[in-house]
Enzyme design. Structure first.
Site, mmCIF file in Angstrom:
data_model
loop_
_atom_site.group_PDB
_atom_site.id
_atom_site.type_symbol
_atom_site.label_atom_id
_atom_site.label_comp_id
_atom_site.label_asym_id
_atom_site.label_seq_id
_atom_site.Cartn_x
_atom_site.Cartn_y
_atom_site.Cartn_z
ATOM 1 N N PRO A 156 0.749 -1.148 0.339
ATOM 2 C CA PRO A 156 -0.200 0.043 -0.074
ATOM 3 C C PRO A 156 1.094 1.855 -0.431
ATOM 4 C CG PRO A 156 0.402 -0.510 2.211
ATOM 5 C CD PRO A 156 1.090 -2.070 1.653
ATOM 6 N N TRP A 157 0.223 2.493 -0.309
ATOM 7 C CA TRP A 157 0.783 3.563 0.079
ATOM 8 C C TRP A 157 1.155 4.251 1.257
ATOM 9 C CZ3 TRP A 157 -2.408 5.604 3.765
ATOM 10 C CH2 TRP A 157 -3.540 5.621 3.502
ATOM 11 N N LYS A 181 4.923 -4.850 -6.609
ATOM 12 C CA LYS A 181 3.809 -3.943 -7.520
ATOM 13 C C LYS A 181 3.781 -2.804 -5.921
ATOM 14 C CE LYS A 181 -0.386 -2.890 -7.787
ATOM 15 N NZ LYS A 181 -0.281 -1.312 -7.632
ATOM 16 N N GLU A 184 -0.660 2.497 -6.683
ATOM 17 C CA GLU A 184 -0.003 3.771 -7.568
ATOM 18 C C GLU A 184 -0.511 5.486 -6.903
ATOM 19 O OE1 GLU A 184 -2.339 0.978 -6.441
ATOM 20 O OE2 GLU A 184 -5.189 2.148 -7.147
ATOM 21 N N THR A 236 -8.537 -5.173 4.069
ATOM 22 C CA THR A 236 -9.230 -6.850 4.350
ATOM 23 C C THR A 236 -9.601 -6.685 2.949
ATOM 24 O OG1 THR A 236 -8.929 -6.210 6.623
ATOM 25 C CG2 THR A 236 -10.435 -7.887 5.521
ATOM 26 N N GLU A 237 -10.620 -5.961 2.290
ATOM 27 C CA GLU A 237 -11.510 -5.862 0.991
ATOM 28 C C GLU A 237 -10.332 -5.805 0.529
ATOM 29 O OE1 GLU A 237 -13.001 -2.003 0.007
ATOM 30 O OE2 GLU A 237 -13.910 -2.897 -2.045
ATOM 31 N N GLY A 239 -7.683 -7.897 0.207
ATOM 32 C CA GLY A 239 -7.361 -9.189 0.661
ATOM 33 C C GLY A 239 -8.075 -9.908 0.384
ATOM 34 N N GLU A 257 -1.531 -9.091 5.075
ATOM 35 C CA GLU A 257 -1.095 -8.443 6.039
ATOM 36 C C GLU A 257 -2.327 -6.941 5.974
ATOM 37 O OE1 GLU A 257 0.602 -8.483 8.547
ATOM 38 O OE2 GLU A 257 1.909 -10.028 7.927
ATOM 39 N N CYS A 291 -0.843 1.002 9.867
ATOM 40 C CA CYS A 291 -2.512 -0.054 10.292
ATOM 41 C C CYS A 291 -2.098 -0.412 12.247
ATOM 42 C CB CYS A 291 -1.834 -1.456 9.626
ATOM 43 S SG CYS A 291 -0.011 -1.723 9.871
ATOM 44 N N GLU A 389 -12.151 0.436 10.402
ATOM 45 C CA GLU A 389 -10.987 0.913 10.488
ATOM 46 C C GLU A 389 -11.390 2.241 9.310
ATOM 47 O OE1 GLU A 389 -8.262 -0.183 6.947
ATOM 48 O OE2 GLU A 389 -7.006 -0.166 8.725
ATOM 49 N N PHE A 391 -8.393 4.999 9.173
ATOM 50 C CA PHE A 391 -7.571 5.082 8.161
ATOM 51 C C PHE A 391 -7.144 6.553 8.321
ATOM 52 C CE2 PHE A 391 -3.911 3.530 5.725
ATOM 53 C CZ PHE A 391 -2.885 2.500 6.906
HETATM 54 P P1 NAD Z 1 -5.037 -1.398 -1.466
HETATM 55 O O1 NAD Z 1 -6.217 -2.749 -0.305
HETATM 56 O O2 NAD Z 1 -6.618 0.052 -1.406
HETATM 57 O O3 NAD Z 1 -4.445 -1.604 -1.859
HETATM 58 C C1 NAD Z 1 -3.240 -1.887 -1.337
HETATM 59 C C2 NAD Z 1 -2.292 -2.400 -2.452
HETATM 60 O O4 NAD Z 1 -3.651 -3.570 -3.474
HETATM 61 C C3 NAD Z 1 -2.318 -1.815 -4.032
HETATM 62 O O5 NAD Z 1 -1.018 -1.926 -4.325
HETATM 63 C C4 NAD Z 1 -3.421 -1.774 -4.734
HETATM 64 O O6 NAD Z 1 -2.905 -1.241 -6.346
HETATM 65 C C5 NAD Z 1 -2.840 -2.794 -4.616
HETATM 66 N N1 NAD Z 1 -4.973 -3.651 -5.289
HETATM 67 C C6 NAD Z 1 -6.075 -2.778 -5.266
HETATM 68 N N2 NAD Z 1 -6.769 -4.080 -5.798
HETATM 69 C C7 NAD Z 1 -5.997 -5.116 -5.653
HETATM 70 C C8 NAD Z 1 -6.926 -6.355 -6.795
HETATM 71 N N3 NAD Z 1 -7.896 -6.442 -7.198
HETATM 72 N N4 NAD Z 1 -6.533 -6.974 -6.575
HETATM 73 C C9 NAD Z 1 -4.593 -6.752 -6.852
HETATM 74 N N5 NAD Z 1 -4.403 -6.008 -5.838
HETATM 75 C C10 NAD Z 1 -4.579 -5.180 -6.220
HETATM 76 O O7 NAD Z 1 -4.817 -0.782 0.092
HETATM 77 P P2 NAD Z 1 -4.830 0.734 0.721
HETATM 78 O O8 NAD Z 1 -5.839 1.681 1.132
HETATM 79 O O9 NAD Z 1 -3.419 1.143 -0.743
HETATM 80 O O10 NAD Z 1 -3.911 1.053 2.108
HETATM 81 C C11 NAD Z 1 -4.529 1.113 2.692
HETATM 82 C C12 NAD Z 1 -5.195 -0.724 3.584
HETATM 83 O O11 NAD Z 1 -3.533 -1.074 4.083
HETATM 84 C C13 NAD Z 1 -5.354 -0.125 5.418
HETATM 85 O O12 NAD Z 1 -6.399 -1.440 5.658
HETATM 86 C C14 NAD Z 1 -4.243 -0.657 6.166
HETATM 87 O O13 NAD Z 1 -4.897 -1.445 7.488
HETATM 88 C C15 NAD Z 1 -3.788 -1.820 5.292
HETATM 89 N N6 NAD Z 1 -1.851 -2.093 6.072
HETATM 90 C C16 NAD Z 1 -1.700 -3.111 6.577
HETATM 91 C C17 NAD Z 1 -0.658 -3.315 7.106
HETATM 92 C C18 NAD Z 1 -0.312 -4.103 7.920
HETATM 93 O O14 NAD Z 1 0.869 -4.811 8.602
HETATM 94 N N7 NAD Z 1 -0.923 -4.976 8.553
HETATM 95 C C19 NAD Z 1 0.289 -1.807 6.948
HETATM 96 C C20 NAD Z 1 -0.067 -0.856 6.629
HETATM 97 C C21 NAD Z 1 -1.455 -1.032 5.924
#
Ligand code: NAD
Length: 485
Positions: A156-157, A181, A184, A236-237, A239, A257, A291, A389, A391
């Site tokens: 993530p970002w 990856k 974005e 989580t979505e 994931g 994660e 997170c 969450e 965030f």
């Molecule tokens: P996100 O799930 O929207 O995106 C994360 C990554 O997944 C990005 O690179 C995105 O381009 C990619 N992605 C999005 N849709 C996808 C798909 N269908 N298939 C494959 N890849 C896809 O998350 P975010 O908004 O970038 O980050 C915030 C989230 O990350 C929060 O929920 C936060 O809790 C979580 N986070 C968790 C931890 C941990 O260690 N548990 C650490 C940091 C962040």
């Protein structure tokens, strides 16, 4: 390499999809743009990664040589710390002093996992057994730890440098070839890492950067038949979408994660001033975009008012600003999308009749800044502010009377990432730690971290681990060999 050269270089990245603008979250101005890589870029990257995995150029390199290269990467990260920290600040809005710390933690990932390269041993046994044949045999049996071929690393970002290093260091130490990856919103630092890896001696094709959106480029990685494992950090979505993609494609192995809604329990016998300070930092750091941020603070009733007032005062004392603004302690939210999401939660709360003790709105200036927000009078059974969450820099504070009630409220969540307990009663600290449903429990401290300690989530906060021995195990598969003596 300079910040400016990276802003120019990203425009040349291969891609066939939409043009994606990169926005400075502290000013809302576009700083550069790049093209979504899409399935074509992923196919090319996976083909390169598979060729190197099949050739054994990295996997079969002597462990001590791999270790030396990982150490060299760490040193080069330190040498390029100013550019990496500059990009982390510009791209993710992180204050410069924090960005520097993140880069230092990043290089330590590689030093820590360099040590593991030479220690990936299995077990050996001499066994006399009839097995399932009924014929007694004397056998020598041993296990081998072998890397997956091609792994997809998606993150993530909210901490691009941290997440890059947390995933790539164990993947390389294990001997995998990788598709990397970044999000974005924050792909810039990964370009610096590409140069660092080449200079350190990582063979061509072992690490392959792809840049683009999640629903296009990310989805192409998770569905690719030659990707054997996906390590994902994010919501989580998404994931859940990755689990579906695995089920629908090649059943690739997955570590996740994911999100959190971490409780902080403050008992009335705690050192209250210290608890307020740590809980304040643990809640508002990086504008709540970490997170493990504490986002539900549960306080024993006799000290409730004092803690609420202390947290509000702490939040008000934090200077918001861009990374380059003098004295800035916390930065903006990452994007307009995230800003609108957080403001949506705050609006919902207003119609639910919650009380905003402080904060509750954005700053009246350019940039995606939301004031540190302390919320009380929340119904834990129904409030989205308590359950989901956010965030962002928003914390709900609830009173409790008994230890039993505190544990029940803390565990009343679909998430289980982290939890914190403040108390001077040693027995209670360990008793409550045992009952909390979370992958990490901190006693009288918060936001602590070490590369050697496994980190993972209970419930819907994740599958598997990052860091420590457990972290590298997720990039290895175990083979057993039986030899007739
Ligand atoms: P996100 O799930 O929207 O995106 C994360 C990554 O997944 C990005 O690179 C995105 O381009 C990619 N992605 C999005 N849709 C996808 C798909 N269908 N298939 C494959 N890849 C896809 O998350 P975010 O908004 O970038 O980050 C915030 C989230 O990350 C929060 O929920 C936060 O809790 C979580 N986070 C968790 C931890 C941990 O260690 N548990 C650490 C940091 C962040």
């Amino acid at each position: 390499m300079s910040v400016q050269s990276v802003l120019e270089e990203i425009r040349e990245r291969p891609g066939s999809g939409e043009v994606i603008p990169i926005i400075d979250p502290a000013t809302e101005e576009q700083i550069t743009e790049f093209t979504d890589g899409g399935a074509e870029a992923v196919d090319a990257a996976v083909a390169r990664a598979k060729a190197t995995a099949d050739s054994g150029v990295w996997k079969d390199l002597a462990a001590s040589k791999k270790a030396k290269i990982l150490w060299r990467i760490a040193d080069l990260i330190d040498e390029n710390a100013a550019v990496l920290a500059g990009l982390e600040s510009l791209n993710a809005g992180i204050p410069e002093f924090q960005a520097q710390t993140i880069v230092e933690v990043g290089s330590e990932w590689f030093r820590y996992y360099a040590g593991w390269c030479t220690k990936l041993d299995g077990i050996a046994h001499d066994v006399a057994t009839t097995g399932l044949t009924g014929v007694e045999s004397r056998l020598h049996a041993y296990s081998l730890k072998e890397p997956y071929g091609v792994v997809g690393l998606i993150f993530p970002w909210n901490g691009p440098v941290f997440n890059y290093c947390a995933k790539l260091a164990p993947a390389l130490a294990a001997g995998c070839s990788s598709i990397v990856k970044p999000a974005e919103e924050t792909p810039l630092s990964a370009l610096v890492f590409d140069r660092i890896l080449a200079e350190a001696g990582i063979p061509d094709g072992v690490v392959n950067l792809v840049t683009g959106y999640g629903h296009t480029t990310g989805a192409a990685i998770t569905a690719h038949p030659d990707v054997e494992k996906v390590a994902f950090t994010g919501s989580t979505e998404v994931g859940r979408a990755i689990v579906h993609a695995s089920a629908d494609s090649n059943l690739n192995k997955i570590t996740l994660e994911l999100g959190g809604k971490s409780p902080v329990l403050i008992f009335d016998d705690a050192d209250i001033d210290t608890a307020i300070m740590y809980a304040g930092i643990g809640t508002f750091v990086h504008s709540g975009q970490a997170c493990v941020c504490g986002s539900r603070i549960l306080v024993q009733r006799s000290v409730f008012d004092r803690v609420v007032a202390g947290l509000a005062q702490f939040g008000d004392s934090l200077q918001l600003g861009g990374p380059k603004d003098e004295g800035s302690m916390i930065g903006p939210l990452i994007s307009k999308k995230q800003l609108n999401r957080v403001l949506g939660f705050l609006d919902d709360g207003k119609s639910d009749g919650v009380e905003y003790v402080t904060g509750g709105q954005r700053l009246d200036r350019p940039g995606y800044f939301v004031r540190p927000t302390v919320v009380t009078n929340v119904d834990p059974a129904t409030s989205r502010l308590f359950k989901e969450e956010i965030f962002g820099p928003v914390v709900t504070v609830l009173p409790f009377d008994t230890e039993e009630e505190a544990v029940a409220l803390a565990n009343d969540s679909t998430y289980g990432l982290a939890a914190t307990v403040y108390t001077k009663d040693l027995g209670r600290a360990h008793r409550v730690a045992k009952r909390l449903q979370a992958g990490t429990v901190s006693l009288n401290c918060q936001l602590v971290f070490d590369h050697s300690m496994p980190f993972g989530g209970y419930k819907q906060s994740g599958w598997g681990f990052e860091s420590g021995r457990a972290g590298i195990e997720t990039y290895l598969q175990t083979k057993f060999v039986w030899a007739q003596m």
